[in-house]
Design an enzyme around this catalytic site. Structure first.
Site, mmCIF file in Angstrom:
data_model
loop_
_atom_site.group_PDB
_atom_site.id
_atom_site.type_symbol
_atom_site.label_atom_id
_atom_site.label_comp_id
_atom_site.label_asym_id
_atom_site.label_seq_id
_atom_site.Cartn_x
_atom_site.Cartn_y
_atom_site.Cartn_z
ATOM 1 N N ARG A 119 50.444 -16.750 10.277
ATOM 2 C CA ARG A 119 51.122 -17.910 9.702
ATOM 3 C C ARG A 119 52.384 -18.171 10.512
ATOM 4 O O ARG A 119 52.751 -17.393 11.381
ATOM 5 C CB ARG A 119 51.439 -17.664 8.220
ATOM 6 C CG ARG A 119 51.911 -16.242 7.987
ATOM 7 C CD ARG A 119 53.043 -16.077 7.066
ATOM 8 N NE ARG A 119 54.145 -16.944 7.312
ATOM 9 C CZ ARG A 119 55.139 -16.681 8.182
ATOM 10 N NH1 ARG A 119 55.161 -15.593 8.939
ATOM 11 N NH2 ARG A 119 56.133 -17.525 8.317
ATOM 12 N N GLY A 120 53.045 -19.307 10.170
ATOM 13 C CA GLY A 120 54.194 -19.720 10.968
ATOM 14 C C GLY A 120 53.667 -20.658 12.041
ATOM 15 O O GLY A 120 52.670 -20.347 12.719
ATOM 16 N N ALA A 121 54.326 -21.806 12.187
ATOM 17 C CA ALA A 121 53.773 -22.874 13.030
ATOM 18 C C ALA A 121 53.395 -22.431 14.450
ATOM 19 O O ALA A 121 52.242 -22.617 14.874
ATOM 20 C CB ALA A 121 54.744 -24.047 13.043
ATOM 21 N N ARG A 155 44.819 -25.883 8.348
ATOM 22 C CA ARG A 155 46.091 -26.165 7.660
ATOM 23 C C ARG A 155 46.644 -27.487 8.212
ATOM 24 O O ARG A 155 46.654 -27.681 9.430
ATOM 25 C CB ARG A 155 47.110 -25.028 7.870
ATOM 26 C CG ARG A 155 46.670 -23.710 7.260
ATOM 27 C CD ARG A 155 47.798 -22.699 7.227
ATOM 28 N NE ARG A 155 48.768 -23.005 6.189
ATOM 29 C CZ ARG A 155 49.935 -22.360 6.052
ATOM 30 N NH1 ARG A 155 50.251 -21.391 6.897
ATOM 31 N NH2 ARG A 155 50.776 -22.678 5.084
ATOM 32 N N GLN A 184 57.259 -14.964 1.757
ATOM 33 C CA GLN A 184 57.404 -14.687 3.200
ATOM 34 C C GLN A 184 58.797 -14.164 3.537
ATOM 35 O O GLN A 184 58.973 -13.405 4.486
ATOM 36 C CB GLN A 184 57.126 -15.963 4.024
ATOM 37 C CG GLN A 184 55.679 -16.383 4.061
ATOM 38 C CD GLN A 184 55.363 -17.407 2.995
ATOM 39 O OE1 GLN A 184 55.950 -17.403 1.917
ATOM 40 N NE2 GLN A 184 54.422 -18.294 3.261
ATOM 41 N N ASP A 188 58.010 -26.712 10.617
ATOM 42 C CA ASP A 188 56.556 -26.852 10.804
ATOM 43 C C ASP A 188 56.185 -28.148 11.513
ATOM 44 O O ASP A 188 55.150 -28.229 12.181
ATOM 45 C CB ASP A 188 55.837 -26.757 9.469
ATOM 46 C CG ASP A 188 55.800 -25.302 9.017
ATOM 47 O OD1 ASP A 188 56.766 -24.871 8.381
ATOM 48 O OD2 ASP A 188 54.839 -24.599 9.392
ATOM 49 N N ASN A 238 59.416 -28.073 6.497
ATOM 50 C CA ASN A 238 59.422 -26.609 6.554
ATOM 51 C C ASN A 238 59.007 -26.103 5.178
ATOM 52 O O ASN A 238 58.746 -26.893 4.258
ATOM 53 C CB ASN A 238 60.809 -26.095 6.968
ATOM 54 C CG ASN A 238 60.793 -24.604 7.310
ATOM 55 O OD1 ASN A 238 59.945 -24.145 8.090
ATOM 56 N ND2 ASN A 238 61.684 -23.832 6.719
ATOM 57 N N LYS A 239 58.939 -24.813 5.041
ATOM 58 C CA LYS A 239 58.476 -24.178 3.804
ATOM 59 C C LYS A 239 59.129 -24.777 2.556
ATOM 60 O O LYS A 239 60.336 -25.039 2.568
ATOM 61 C CB LYS A 239 58.763 -22.681 3.904
ATOM 62 C CG LYS A 239 58.395 -21.838 2.715
ATOM 63 C CD LYS A 239 56.960 -21.997 2.273
ATOM 64 C CE LYS A 239 55.954 -21.673 3.355
ATOM 65 N NZ LYS A 239 54.578 -22.140 3.025
HETATM 66 O O1 MRU Z 1 53.128 -21.196 5.089
HETATM 67 P P1 MRU Z 1 53.753 -20.536 6.283
HETATM 68 O O2 MRU Z 1 54.153 -19.130 6.012
HETATM 69 O O3 MRU Z 1 52.913 -20.695 7.511
HETATM 70 O O4 MRU Z 1 55.085 -21.357 6.522
HETATM 71 C C1 MRU Z 1 55.881 -21.014 7.616
HETATM 72 C C2 MRU Z 1 57.155 -21.758 7.671
HETATM 73 O O5 MRU Z 1 57.423 -22.636 6.888
HETATM 74 C C3 MRU Z 1 58.063 -21.419 8.829
HETATM 75 O O6 MRU Z 1 59.389 -21.590 8.467
HETATM 76 C C4 MRU Z 1 57.750 -22.361 10.007
HETATM 77 O O7 MRU Z 1 56.390 -22.353 10.294
HETATM 78 C C5 MRU Z 1 58.510 -22.005 11.205
HETATM 79 S S1 MRU Z 1 57.944 -20.527 11.947
HETATM 80 C C6 MRU Z 1 58.765 -20.276 13.384
#
Ligand code: MRU
Length: 366
Positions: free
Chosen positions: A49-51, A91, A217, A258, A268-269
């Protein structure tokens, strides 16, 4: 020690090894992806996970797609296109996924065109059928592109950290949300990269990690990563951030992203938007750290960013523990959008976009 979340093991017949983030911090386990289906599930269920990490993994996913038996490049292109569409449906919000898949597809198209036999300088696609196509070279070029995307991500993360570490002052309290660390990228993270670089520069500071409901997270991953690095980290529940700011304990909020729209609005999250309002109210600067692959200039403003809705179970239970009555109504958007006007600066590998707006974003990226 900074963890490596995404690893390609071997050559074109190799596999993708991911840190299984569903299990952290209780267990450090890896997950081997040997086909696209396993990778799709890993992305969907947040094992990876994470962009940026999703983007890098998806690029390797197309290498996996080409391991299915084929005898020519045209068929390989079909496999690749099908896998591209499949992975793109995993996603919807993080644009790095689409960015990486598009770049891979473009490279594949280029290499496949260049691989066609030529007579008198002209491409003769009809001759490809029945001929031993240079499939191996094609697959090697696809793996090389995925490796290039990965290496560039490592470098972007490092530069983001170097460019942004100045925003972390000696003795500061930094609030972060979700996980934008090494686990979320191919390299040393985005928001957390600033912290790693500040630490390297000898600064002492404290990080407050929002737990980041519903999937934690922040509590599970950010706290774990920062502790591994020896950075002072304190976990708070999401609803404590305002009170922390009121007490003057937060000097800056730093998060990842994201997807960043052309005008600087940033997805973002879920919970990041609330933090930005709290930060504005308390006069705390709010920073976004992200690579240029997180910008989507075809999205004019945040209103156009698709927001992933996730399963109700994530909100009413965690692992085996139920936290709300069965059958209760649930709303579970995974992301929200912070308005550009509430962002003091976006830090990228190229530098800093102060007070982002459409002109400044465009100038920065061109
Ligand atoms: O749902 P996730 O855990 O994939 O969400 C991740 C985030 O929102 C991060 O802050 C974002 O992807 C940046 S990661 C460098």
């Amino acid at each position: 020690m900074i963890v490596q979340a995404v690893k390609w093991i071997g050559d074109i017949d190799g596999y993708l090894e991911l840190v299984d983030q569903r299990k952290l911090p209780i267990e450090f386990a890896t997950l081997q992806c040997r086909d696209v289906e396993v990778l799709f599930d890993a992305i969907k269920t947040l094992a990876v996970r994470g962009a940026p990490a999703i983007g890098v993994s998806a690029a390797y996913g197309l290498v996996l797609a080409l391991q299915k038996p084929t005898d020519n490049i045209e068929k390989a292109m079909e496999l690749l296109t099908k896998a591209r569409e499949y992975l793109a449906s995993s996603r919807p919000t993080a644009v790095n996924l689409f960015w990486a898949l598009d770049r891979m597809q473009k490279k594949a198209a280029e290499v496949s065109r260049a691989s066609r036999p030529r007579i008198a300088g002209k491409a003769c696609p009809e001759l490809v059928e029945g001929m031993p196509a240079p499939l191996k070279a094609f697959r090697e070029a696809i793996l090389a592109e995925a490796i290039a995307i990965h290496r560039e991500d490592v470098e972007m993360c490092r530069r983001i950290g170097q460019n942004g570490q100045k925003f972390i002052e000696e003795g500061a309290g930094i609030l972060t949300h979700c996980n934008a660390g090494a686990l979320a990228t191919g390299g040393q993270g985005t928001a957390l990269s600033l912290m790693f670089e500040a630490q390297r520069n000898g600064k002492k500071f404290r990080v407050y990690a929002d737990e980041t409901r519903p999937l934690l997270q922040g509590a599970r991953l950010t706290a774990w990563e920062l502790m591994q690095a020896g950075i002072d980290v304190t976990v708070i529940c999401d609803n404590m951030a305002g009170w922390l700011m009121k007490q003057g304990k937060v000097n800056a909020v730093i998060t990842g992203a994201d997807r960043i729209a052309a005008n600087g609005d940033t997805a973002n999250k879920i919970g990041t938007y609330s933090l930005s309002i709290l930060a504005r109210e308390h006069g705390v600067p709010f920073y976004i750290a992200a690579p240029s692959s997180t910008f989507d200039l075809s999205t004019k403003s945040g209103a156009e960013i698709p927001i992933e809705q996730r399963a109700a179970e994530e909100v009413i239970s965690f692992r085996d523990a139920q936290a709300a009555p069965t059958g209760v109504g649930v709303y579970n958007p995974a992301f929200d959008v912070t308005e550009a006007r509430d962002i003091a600066a976006i830090i990228t590998e190229r530098g800093i976009i102060e007070k982002p707006n459409i002109e400044r974003v465009s100038q920065h990226l061109t």
